[in-house]
Design an enzyme around this catalytic site. Structure first.
Site, PDB file in Angstrom:
ATOM      1  N   ASP A   1       0.829  -1.254   0.092  1.00 48.52           N
ATOM      2  CA  ASP A   1       0.025  -0.162  -0.162  1.00 48.52           C
ATOM      3  C   ASP A   1       0.874   1.371   0.069  1.00 48.52           C
ATOM      4  O   ASP A   1       0.306   2.536   0.010  1.00 48.52           O
ATOM      5  CB  ASP A   1      -0.944   0.065   1.193  1.00 48.52           C
ATOM      6  CG  ASP A   1      -1.982   1.038   0.991  1.00 48.52           C
ATOM      7  OD1 ASP A   1      -2.467   1.370  -0.118  1.00 48.52           O
ATOM      8  OD2 ASP A   1      -2.472   1.598   2.099  1.00 48.52           O
TER       9      ASP A   1
ATOM     10  N   SER B   1      -7.110   5.302  -0.224  1.00 47.80           N
ATOM     11  CA  SER B   1      -7.261   4.060  -1.008  1.00 47.80           C
ATOM     12  C   SER B   1      -8.686   3.726  -0.890  1.00 47.80           C
ATOM     13  O   SER B   1      -9.412   3.795   0.320  1.00 47.80           O
ATOM     14  CB  SER B   1      -6.387   3.248  -0.473  1.00 47.80           C
ATOM     15  OG  SER B   1      -4.900   3.430  -0.326  1.00 47.80           O
TER      16      SER B   1
ATOM     17  N   GLN C   1      -4.893  -1.091  -7.627  1.00 45.05           N
ATOM     18  CA  GLN C   1      -5.506  -0.370  -6.388  1.00 45.05           C
ATOM     19  C   GLN C   1      -6.249   0.659  -7.081  1.00 45.05           C
ATOM     20  O   GLN C   1      -5.686   1.279  -8.046  1.00 45.05           O
ATOM     21  CB  GLN C   1      -4.633   0.150  -5.358  1.00 45.05           C
ATOM     22  CG  GLN C   1      -5.203   0.931  -4.304  1.00 45.05           C
ATOM     23  CD  GLN C   1      -4.268   1.462  -3.334  1.00 45.05           C
ATOM     24  OE1 GLN C   1      -3.778   2.487  -3.407  1.00 45.05           O
ATOM     25  NE2 GLN C   1      -3.989   0.828  -2.219  1.00 45.05           N
TER      26      GLN C   1
END
Length: 288
Positions: free
Chosen positions: A203, A227, A277
């Site tokens: 991430d 996110s 993502q």
């Protein structure tokens, strides 16, 4: 030694609450919300504890609410299926009985099969890039304040970005970003832990690649970023305490959302994992 290195293993020291429930805690680092990678990594590690003799090969997750780092996170694992070759788990992360994160993960027995991959990008090795002291001395003084603060922050993952000059130039570039990452401390020889640590690190900076082509970054106070979802696929064995190249790009941004992808290679060029993502990258006119 980076003092934050010792905070990594405690993140994955999950307490069993019984009935496929586990509790994880956040490090006391002064952050105002839980790092998304922490929840991904803890959720995956919790799921791994309910599966025997199978390794995770993929996960798909959604961030629902910001996590509070002062409150423990409860991970509820649902055993959806245990088949002949695959097992499937669903994980819900809870704080104050509210879901902050949801994830599905699939596990597979070890099997032989076809094997191919695309080559690793030709980039400098981590040994050719400035370390933390070198960045502090030669690079960060020329960076915007928010960028300096981010890279000066002590964290349990070592980061060596390849194209740091993008932050200083402030001009649109090809939507690509490469960064070397590894755990800042030696890890036990437990594959599930290495996979969970890589999930944690996956991430880092990924959403930021969707802003490269717009000449800005998530460090710009005029951008609201978060996110929204996260997907990760494991392809080959690796160690998360050895340098891994995280080659990121962003094929598209629209509707105040940026879509980013990442390919993760070991130093020998083996493609060990892939990531995707989508995140919020909303301009804030009030801060223009």
């Amino acid at each position: 030694m980076n003092p934050a290195a010792n905070t990594l293993l405690p993140i994955f020291d999950l307490e069993s609450l019984g009935h496929n429930r586990f509790q994880g805690r956040s490090p006391d680092n002064g952050w105002t919300r839980v790092f998304g990678g922490q929840v991904i990594g803890q959720a995956l590690y919790a799921a791994c504890k309910t599966v025997e003799e199978r390794q995770p090969h993929s996960l798909h997750a959604y961030f629902l609410l910001p996590g509070d780092p002062t409150i423990p996170i409860v991970y509820e694992v649902e055993r959806l299926r245990d088949g002949g070759s695959f097992s499937t788990r669903r994980v819900l992360a809870l704080q104050k009985d509210a879901a902050i994160f949801a994830m599905s993960a699939s596990f597979q027995i070890a099997e032989p099969g076809y094997d191919h991959q695309i080559p690793m990008p030709a980039v400098p090795t981590p040994d050719e890039l400035p370390d933390r002291d070198g960045m502090e001395r030669d690079v960060l003084p020329h960076m915007p304040e928010a960028v300096r603060a981010y890279y000066r922050r002590e964290r349990p993952i070592d980061i060596r970005p390849v194209e740091l000059s993008r932050y200083a130039a402030g001009a649109p570039r090809e939507p690509k970003f490469n960064v070397w990452v590894k755990a800042a401390q030696k890890l036990p020889d437990e594959p599930a832990l290495h996979q969970s640590v890589l999930a944690y690190a996956s991430d880092l900076l990924l959403l930021d690649s969707s802003l490269v082509t717009h000449g800005t970054s998530v460090f710009d106070r005029r951008i609201q970023s978060a996110s929204l979802d996260h997907a990760l696929w494991f392809h080959r064995p690796f160690r998360a305490d050895e340098w891994l190249l995280y080659a990121q790009d962003s094929p598209s941004a629209s509707g105040a959302r940026g879509f980013s992808r990442g390919l993760i290679f070991d130093r020998e060029g083996h493609l060990v994992a892939s990531v995707a993502q989508e995140g919020l990258i909303r301009p804030r006119p009030d801060r223009a």
